[in-house]
Enzyme design. Structure first.
Site, PDB file in Angstrom:
ATOM      1  N   ASN A 112       0.861  -1.178   0.000  1.00 22.06           N
ATOM      2  CA  ASN A 112       0.000   0.000   0.000  1.00 22.06           C
ATOM      3  C   ASN A 112       0.899   1.230   0.000  1.00 22.06           C
ATOM      4  OD1 ASN A 112      -1.796   2.033   0.397  1.00 22.06           O
ATOM      5  ND2 ASN A 112      -2.651   1.255   2.315  1.00 22.06           N
ATOM      6  N   CYS A 115      -1.849   5.232   0.459  1.00 16.64           N
ATOM      7  CA  CYS A 115      -2.952   5.536   1.379  1.00 16.64           C
ATOM      8  C   CYS A 115      -3.159   7.039   1.454  1.00 16.64           C
ATOM      9  CB  CYS A 115      -2.671   4.995   2.780  1.00 16.64           C
ATOM     10  SG  CYS A 115      -3.984   5.418   3.954  1.00 16.64           S
ATOM     11  N   LYS A 143       0.172  -1.294  -4.990  1.00 12.00           N
ATOM     12  CA  LYS A 143      -1.146  -0.651  -5.105  1.00 12.00           C
ATOM     13  C   LYS A 143      -0.952   0.841  -5.288  1.00 12.00           C
ATOM     14  CE  LYS A 143      -5.729  -0.422  -3.040  1.00 12.00           C
ATOM     15  NZ  LYS A 143      -6.615  -0.987  -1.992  1.00 12.00           N
ATOM     16  N   ASN A 170      -6.139   2.679  -5.669  1.00 18.09           N
ATOM     17  CA  ASN A 170      -6.480   3.072  -4.307  1.00 18.09           C
ATOM     18  C   ASN A 170      -7.501   4.211  -4.365  1.00 18.09           C
ATOM     19  OD1 ASN A 170      -6.415   3.288  -1.474  1.00 18.09           O
ATOM     20  ND2 ASN A 170      -4.203   2.995  -1.414  1.00 18.09           N
ATOM     21  N   THR A 171      -8.000   4.612  -3.188  1.00 16.88           N
ATOM     22  CA  THR A 171      -8.931   5.747  -3.132  1.00 16.88           C
ATOM     23  C   THR A 171      -8.189   7.049  -3.401  1.00 16.88           C
ATOM     24  OG1 THR A 171      -8.566   6.021  -0.774  1.00 16.88           O
ATOM     25  CG2 THR A 171     -10.364   4.569  -1.435  1.00 16.88           C
ATOM     26  N   GLY A 195     -16.045   3.900  -4.112  1.00 16.71           N
ATOM     27  CA  GLY A 195     -17.400   3.738  -4.640  1.00 16.71           C
ATOM     28  C   GLY A 195     -17.493   4.175  -6.088  1.00 16.71           C
ATOM     29  N   GLY A 221     -12.212  -0.415  -7.900  1.00 14.17           N
ATOM     30  CA  GLY A 221     -12.642   0.985  -7.933  1.00 14.17           C
ATOM     31  C   GLY A 221     -14.081   1.066  -8.425  1.00 14.17           C
TER      32      GLY A 221
END
Lengths: 297, 208
Positions: A112, A115, A143, A170-171, A195, A221
């Site tokens: 990750n 983040c 990621k 990732n977001t 979302g 995603g």
């Protein structure tokens, strides 16, 4: 040949919901860091009209407790375990990968390196991947965040540094206000947006990275339906992860798997795996369809 | 129900759970479900008391009679009902679990606080309720003596109850994405420790 369906890191606690974990082809843990972390103060989540914001802040028990207490329990699930690895320096990533490398319960590691809710490590993604690579022979996935000017460049850097695959995406950072007070709804202000809003970004990122590298791609995603999953495959993913949809629908893995099969058939594919890269061939770029990458799960 | 909405749902074969447990309700057109504690559970039905505070509760309150609603539960840990001298202490929409709890406990004494007379109409759901209106707070009107307090309401109220009644059971509330332990979103800080309300709560011992 079926398409593996996993969970996105941080969207499922396999020990709290083992039946949901068993309905996946692989379980990806919440990110583990060298030291235990309480995470961010509440309020940590907020729904928006187009997605969800989270600001959990990498709450986790730390690598020592994870290996001693959690990993043996996770192994009982009899589902391939991917461990998400986080940190604040390259040495953090190296330390956690070194602790996980000898563990047979671990099928793969996901770094990750993106983040949105904590401070970034000062090193480049190439340095972080190289530091992890030096400590493990496990399959290593990087990621990446789509919130960068050129994600293909990062994908190439990850590949050159020894990554075996990519997890995309990732977001990205977003913010929501309380409709009455106009104060930020999350205690930290901004959080990671996931979302449906994320799907076009994921499609663009996977599309670009598939052109730029030969690495297998786990796509994620905004997948809510089998059609969404099919689109991620079409741009170049060879496995699909479910995130936010799991919160509203714990039965999403079985449902999306079924819908994906139906959607692939409706498009004339013998199986969902045959849809991988279809968006590229649809543009008349046959040279871009390489041997379909396989994700080890 | 005055300033609140009582949402009544046919429950088919779903178990209602115990008072203090909750269900995730999926508002039409929204991404995430909303956690609501069971307010009443007559045969074949579940009822939830809700206050419109945003788009999710607005969509739930606007459901037409006969509309379908996805519900998931019962979830979390409810109230311990093995208490000798129960006293229900509620604030605002936090009285939601008390009609069901009152029934399970044989109609114990209840002190419920509200910010207006319109909000206080919901107290009719709880037998024997003593109603307190702001600017007086419910925690100023607790009866003397030893009680087994079951409390639900805003955080400042719960903190005050904790100080007055260290053996109380407190039902907390937080934004929650999943209700089953996955999102780590619903934590509250209780005496310096973070608790996931969906799996550790929502009912926590005051002296946790």
């Amino acid at each position: 040949m079926s398409v593996p369906i996993l969970n996105a890191s941080g969207c499922l606690d396999a020990l709290a919901a083992p039946a949901v974990a068993r309905s996946l082809d692989g379980f990806v843990t919440k990110t583990v860091t060298p030291l235990p972390r309480d995470g961010n103060p509440p309020v940590r989540i907020a729904e928006t009209d187009v997605g969800m914001l989270n600001s959990i802040g990498l709450q986790n028990p730390g690598i020592e407790a994870f290996v001693t207490d959690h990993l043996p329990q996770l192994a009982q699930l009899a589902v391939p375990i991917w461990v998400s690895v986080g940190g604040f320096t390259a040495a953090d990533y190296a330390e956690t990968c070194a602790a996980l490398d000898p563990r047979p319960e671990v099928a793969a590691l996901e770094l990750n390196v993106s983040c949105p809710n904590v401070e970034e490590a000062p090193e480049s993604i190439a340095e972080l991947v190289a530091a992890a690579r030096a400590e493990t022979s496990k399959p290593l996935y990087a990621k990446l965040s789509p919130a960068v000017p050129d994600i293909a460049e990062l994908a190439r850097a990850a590949e050159t540094s020894g990554a075996d695959g990519l997890s995309l995406v990732n977001t990205i950072r977003g913010l929501a206000l309380d409709e009455r007070t106009l104060a930020p709804r999350l205690a930290r202000g901004a959080g990671g947006l996931s979302g449906p809003a994320l799907k076009p970004l994921a499609l663009a990122a996977i599309f670009a990275c598939r052109l730029a590298t030969d690495l297998p791609i786990v796509g994620m995603g905004g997948v809510q339906t089998g059609n969404d999953a099919l689109e991620l495959l079409a741009v170049g993913a060879c496995a699909v992860s479910l995130g936010t949809v799991l919160f509203a629908d714990p039965e999403a893995p079985a449902r999306v798997r079924r819908e994906l099969g139906d959607a692939a058939a409706a498009h004339g594919f013998a199986s969902a795996a045959d849809a991988v890269g279809a968006a590229h061939t649809a543009r008349g770029e046959p040279a871009l369809v390489r041997d379909q990458p396989k994700v080890s799960v | 129900m005055g300033a609140y909405t009582l949402l009544r749902v046919e429950r088919g074969g779903l178990e209602p759970g115990i008072p203090g447990q909750f269900f995730m309700l999926s508002p039409p057109g929204r991404l995430l479900p909303r956690p609501m504690s069971v307010c009443l559970a007559p045969p074949g039905e579940l009822a939830f008391l809700l206050e419109v505070v945003g788009p999710g509760t607005r969509a739930l309150a606007a459901l037409d009679s006969g509309a379908e609603l996805a519900v998931f539960g019962p979830l979390g840990n409810g109230f311990r009902l093995d208490v000798g001298r129960p006293l229900l202490v509620g604030g605002g929409v936090g009285i939601a679990p008390f009609p069901y709890a009152s029934e399970a406990l044989g109609g114990p004494r209840a002190v419920l606080g509200f910010r207006s007379a319109a909000h206080a109409e919901a107290a009719a759901l709880v037998p024997q309720a003593e109603v307190v209106l702001e600017p007086t707070y419910v925690t100023e009107c607790l009866p003397g003596g030893e009680w087994d307090v079951l409390a639900c309401g805003p955080e400042p109220m719960l903190e005050r109850v904790r100080a007055l009644a260290p053996t109380a059971q407190l039902a907390w509330e937080a934004p929650m994405a999943c209700g089953y332990g996955g999102c780590y979103g619903c934590v509250v800080e209780v005496e310096g420790r973070l608790k996931r309300l969906c799996v550790d709560g929502p009912v926590l011992e005051a002296a946790a």
